[in-house]
Design a protein around this motif. Structure first.
Motif, short mmCIF file in Angstrom:
data_model
loop_
_atom_site.label_atom_id
_atom_site.label_comp_id
_atom_site.label_asym_id
_atom_site.label_seq_id
_atom_site.Cartn_x
_atom_site.Cartn_y
_atom_site.Cartn_z
N LEU A 31 44.91 56.03 103.29
CA LEU A 31 45.12 54.99 102.28
C LEU A 31 43.87 54.11 102.25
O LEU A 31 43.87 52.96 102.65
CB LEU A 31 46.37 54.18 102.63
N THR A 32 42.79 54.70 101.75
CA THR A 32 41.46 54.11 101.85
C THR A 32 41.34 52.73 101.25
O THR A 32 40.65 51.86 101.77
CB THR A 32 40.43 55.05 101.18
N CYS A 33 42.01 52.49 100.12
CA CYS A 33 41.86 51.21 99.43
C CYS A 33 42.57 50.07 100.15
O CYS A 33 42.37 48.90 99.81
CB CYS A 33 42.38 51.32 98.00
N MET A 163 40.66 60.24 97.65
CA MET A 163 39.79 61.19 96.97
C MET A 163 38.71 60.47 96.16
O MET A 163 37.54 60.87 96.15
CB MET A 163 40.61 62.11 96.06
N ALA A 164 39.11 59.39 95.48
CA ALA A 164 38.16 58.63 94.66
C ALA A 164 37.05 58.04 95.53
O ALA A 164 35.88 58.01 95.13
CB ALA A 164 38.90 57.52 93.92
N HIS A 165 37.41 57.56 96.73
CA HIS A 165 36.42 57.01 97.64
C HIS A 165 35.41 58.08 98.04
O HIS A 165 34.19 57.82 98.07
CB HIS A 165 37.12 56.46 98.88
N ALA A 166 35.90 59.28 98.32
CA ALA A 166 35.00 60.38 98.70
C ALA A 166 34.11 60.80 97.53
O ALA A 166 32.92 61.09 97.72
CB ALA A 166 35.83 61.57 99.20
N VAL A 167 34.68 60.83 96.33
CA VAL A 167 33.90 61.18 95.14
C VAL A 167 32.74 60.20 94.95
O VAL A 167 31.60 60.60 94.68
CB VAL A 167 34.80 61.18 93.88
N ALA A 221 40.27 49.17 91.23
CA ALA A 221 39.60 49.93 90.16
C ALA A 221 38.47 50.80 90.71
O ALA A 221 38.08 51.80 90.10
CB ALA A 221 39.06 48.98 89.10
N GLN A 222 37.95 50.41 91.89
CA GLN A 222 36.88 51.18 92.51
C GLN A 222 37.39 52.46 93.16
O GLN A 222 36.62 53.31 93.58
CB GLN A 222 36.19 50.33 93.58
N TYR A 223 38.72 52.57 93.24
CA TYR A 223 39.34 53.73 93.89
C TYR A 223 40.20 54.51 92.91
O TYR A 223 41.33 54.89 93.22
CB TYR A 223 40.18 53.27 95.08
#
Length: 225
Positions: A31-33, A163-167, A221-223
């Motif tokens: 849960l990166t965000c 996934m968004a963080h990794a992208v 929004a960054q994630y």
């Protein structure tokens, strides 16, 4: 070895007595965000955080035992009476993404496909061989995405913000990926321990203000994909 070191770090950090102005916060692996959200809440409330990321059950246990002061956890988690739920903060989405041109719109379309998942993280039970899908456990989202772009797996399944963080970290152009197919959405709430005492009120007020100012929305929004 990684699991042993993670458990050791967790036990060492949670064993440190809380000091004035510092709170121990826990969240769930993947849960990166959650980390930047917890930091924003604590800083605005005039506190600093010692953050631990671990499994859902260990995070819940740490909060209920008093080893942790606050946590971002799914709304349906079972907690002790001394734990207060200050309400939803954001919605965690679990989904599947493929390469550009591969738009999955149903589980049926994933039949026979090789789907990368992060080893040890919570996953949707429908991503299984029983459903005709071939899960391939890997070390993390970066490895999952590398194999996806190389054509060695057909899709990646997991937490959308992870996934968004990794992208973003890998600088993958969003146009290289398909549109996410969302399998489930879960409200994530801020839970606090009664042990925080007089700090609970400023944390609660801060959460309200950050929502009103849309600070949390800008962080989240960054994630997104």
């Amino acid at each position: 070895m990684t699991r042993i070191l993670t458990a050791l770090c967790l036990s060492m950090l949670l064993a440190v007595p809380a000091v004035a102005g510092t709170v121990t916060a826990v969240t769930i692996d993947g849960l990166t965000c959650a980390a930047p959200v917890l930091d924003a809440i604590a800083q605005e409330a005039g506190l600093t955080t010692a953050l631990v990321s671990t499994s859902r059950e260990k995070a819940r246990a740490a909060l209920c035992s008093g080893q942790a002061d606050m946590a971002l956890l799914p709304a349906d988690v079972s907690v002790a009476k001394k734990i207060r739920n200050l309400g939803p903060v954001f919605t965690a989405e679990y989904g599947v993404i493929g390469r550009a041109g591969n738009y999955f719109r149903s589980l049926r379309e994933l039949g026979g496909k090789i789907v990368a998942v992060v080893r040890g993280e919570e996953k949707d039970e429908r991503i299984s061989k029983r459903k005709g899908i071939i899960p391939r456990p890997l070390a993390g989202y970066e490895q999952c995405l590398k194999l996806l772009l190389a054509g060695k797996v057909d899709a990646v399944a997991g937490d959308i913000c992870g996934m968004a963080h990794a992208v973003k970290k890998m600088r993958i152009p969003k146009q290289a990926l398909g549109t996410p197919f969302i399998l489930s959405s879960t409200p994530v709430c801020l839970f606090v321990s009664d042990g925080l005492g007089e700090n609970i009120r400023p944390i609660d007020e801060t959460l309200y203000l950050l929502k009103k100012k849309e600070t949390l929305r800008k962080i989240l929004a960054q994630y997104s994909l």
